[in-house]
Design an enzyme around this catalytic site. Sequence first.
Site, short mmCIF file in Angstrom:
data_model
loop_
_atom_site.label_atom_id
_atom_site.label_comp_id
_atom_site.label_asym_id
_atom_site.label_seq_id
_atom_site.Cartn_x
_atom_site.Cartn_y
_atom_site.Cartn_z
N GLU A 111 0.79 -1.30 0.00
CA GLU A 111 -0.05 0.09 0.01
C GLU A 111 0.84 1.36 0.09
OE1 GLU A 111 -3.02 -0.09 -0.34
OE2 GLU A 111 -3.59 -2.09 -0.15
N SER A 388 -30.99 -28.58 -21.75
CA SER A 388 -31.95 -28.21 -22.70
C SER A 388 -32.47 -26.65 -22.22
CB SER A 388 -32.89 -29.18 -22.62
OG SER A 388 -32.13 -30.53 -23.22
#
Length: 855
Positions: A111, A388
Amino acid sequence: MAEKYQTREERRKKLANQQKGKKKKGKVSIKRVFLFLVALGIIGLLAGAATFAFMVKDAPKLDEKLLKDPISSELYDVNGEVFTEIGSVKRDYVNYEDIPKQVEEAILATEDVRFYKHNGIDLIRLGGAVVANFTRGFGSEGASTLTQQVVKNSFLSPEKTLSRKAQEAWLAFQLERKYTKQQIFEMYVNKVTMDTGGHGIATAAKVFYGKELDELNLAETALLAGLPQSPYNYNPFRNPDKAEKRRNIVLSLMHQHGFISKDEMEEAKAVDVTSTLVPEEERQKNGDIPYDAFVGHVIKEIEKKYPDLDPFSDGLKIYTTIEPDAQQYVEDILNGNEIIAYPDDKFKAGITLLDTTTGQIRALGGGRNQTVDFGFNYATDAKRQPGSTIKPIIDYGPAIEYLKWGTYYTLEDKPYTYSTGDKINNWDNKHKGIMTIREALADSRNIPALQTLQAVGLDKAKEFAISLGIPLKEIHESYSIGGFGGADKGVSSLEMAGAYSAFGNNGFYTDPYSVIKIVLRDGTELDMKPESKVVMQDSTAFMVTDMLKDVVTSGTGTRANVSGLPLAGKTGTTNYSADDKERYDIPKGAVPDAWFVGYTTNYTAAVWTGYDDKNKNFLVGDDQKIAQKLFKNIMEHVSKDKETADFKVPNTVEKVNIEKGTMPAKLASEFTPKDLVRTEYAVKGHAPTEVSEKYKKLEAPVGLKANYDALSNEIVLTWDYTAENAEGIQFEVYAARDNAAEELLTVVPEKTIRMKAEKGGNYTFKVIAVREELKSDPATTTIQVPDPFFMDDGQEDGDGDGIPDIPGFDGEDGEEGSEGGDQSGGDGTGDGNNAGWPGWNNGNNNGNGNGGNRP
């Protein structure tokens, strides 16, 4: 005229003086420019300072409480009521002196490596971050200092504006003046959001690893240090692959800045991210956040659109789309066995419930018996092959949209192969011949589905699917029946629900969403609603819907049907490959996934069911129907006491009567048998025009004859029928006597009848061939039944009794005559053994009966 000089020397001096003057003028010009630029710079600095002062004049004051405590956010349901708060709980505070050095180094490397060298704003880091993002990929290094991040998370809105950045810099500078570096670092470590891990790294260490901070190894420390950049995405419980990539970036940064050696880095990178996590069965669900599957998706949605917002600490008002009653019912049905009898605790399910018209998420079923808040969400994160359920999206929808097929379009279900030559089978390994796409979809036939995709073309089918939110990267013919592969691992129930909702919403698609708007602490409203877009014609949407209605009324999805509710939907199951069946000893008929996706005009729901490890656990027997049962119960519950309109036929669609079995489909003629007529839908202007000639007007009977049988007093009718198609033919027989009205005698399949005759008269008979509502022209004939007393005198009277002879009765031997009349007549001359005509001859044994007069 050129200037004259007395001598060459005079000319030289003159020229020298001219050059000197020019140099003096040039020096004056440069000096003026320099002074102008200096003045301009001063003005710019003053203007910049004034602008900066203006931007920061409304900056909030430093508040020590806000620096240490995050502000929770409120979540509102679709009715505007608060249903939970997030961010105000679950935090273990750690003092600076108790933070392990390795944890501090991991955070600094990731950071703000120059944290102890700047005064809140690090211009060098800003430049380095820009370079790092280009050279090592986006996210390698952030631009904000730890001080700026503390300020941003404590006081400011996340909007990216010059004003906010100016306020951030100003407050960071003030924070550095008021607090020590160690105090600021302590604020960051305890304040940072860690998603499921709560607030602060110490809390996350316990949640993810069950350890104190000083017990973490290097790999674990690096993972926690990388989490704050995107807590939801890098959560190792939810996304271990993303978490590992982020952890490795942190390890590389730690090595780059000299905190660890290369060997230490490589050793830590080799550690499997999931290997040291708290086992799932030991994770404790804290229960603080209701409906966490839905709330987790809310957080993900916000992070995607507004990555700088932190719902856990920014004090937001988040207006969501949740319908609490529906969400509670979904969770109840998943986590209990009262409504659905689940086969075991390992059985998984993911459910998405949407508002059909708006795309708003009403409920999410993230899984069964989840053990942690914001765990893996089977509704949104699970990607499984759709089976399907994909057929309306990749096959039949595109065929109607692009090829203008009607619901009547016919294909032949026959032995077939992919373009590669590989064989394709139906689910029952049978073939049913010529059928409409309506029938093929209702019975989930695979071969017609593949034929449809081939007719549409892969590119068009992919384009249609993507427009419905199905993120295909590629497409192959196997996709026609849901066999995804390659870069496409599958779809989520959220994506399937979104796609199907477009069919129920007249062709309008809206990305499913859970957040309507966000209100920041300063009152700013952020609109989160996506825009709806037209992705298909309303004719396509309606005709697909009408075909899917047959799935639940007479097709493969009858267990999902809700009586009285206008409903459309599709079943879907996936298959194991032949190799997998053999390798994992998969029992016959078992499947890895079972789906049901369906909708009304109000709601759309997509349900997936299966197991995490499909090769160890599989769906057999009735377990494959659980998806339908879940759908039925959920749709029945949410539709209770709510009016549900049927799907309206748009004016772009017309009805057509098709003759079953015609290929290509033809219009039924007036002679087509009723049971072979199918009412279907066509895109207006694209209906068939050819009328079937298979069933013409019925041919009439031929050779109709009527004969009188005096012995039995019966009329015998006979006829023939020579038409090619005599199947199902019957015959109506009509009769009329003299001038009386015609009457229907009988309807028979035979070609002969016998009927009793009356006392003489002229009979007319009519025979008509019929098949259901069809009739032929009549065949007719007449017959005169003998009447002895109304015959002409010239007729033969062999026995001299004055009455014309009746064959078989006069002039022949007969048995005893029957009763006679009471008045005289002629005597017969026969042997007297024939019976007399009833009521007319008073015969006796010797044939000399006295003829009686007529009554």
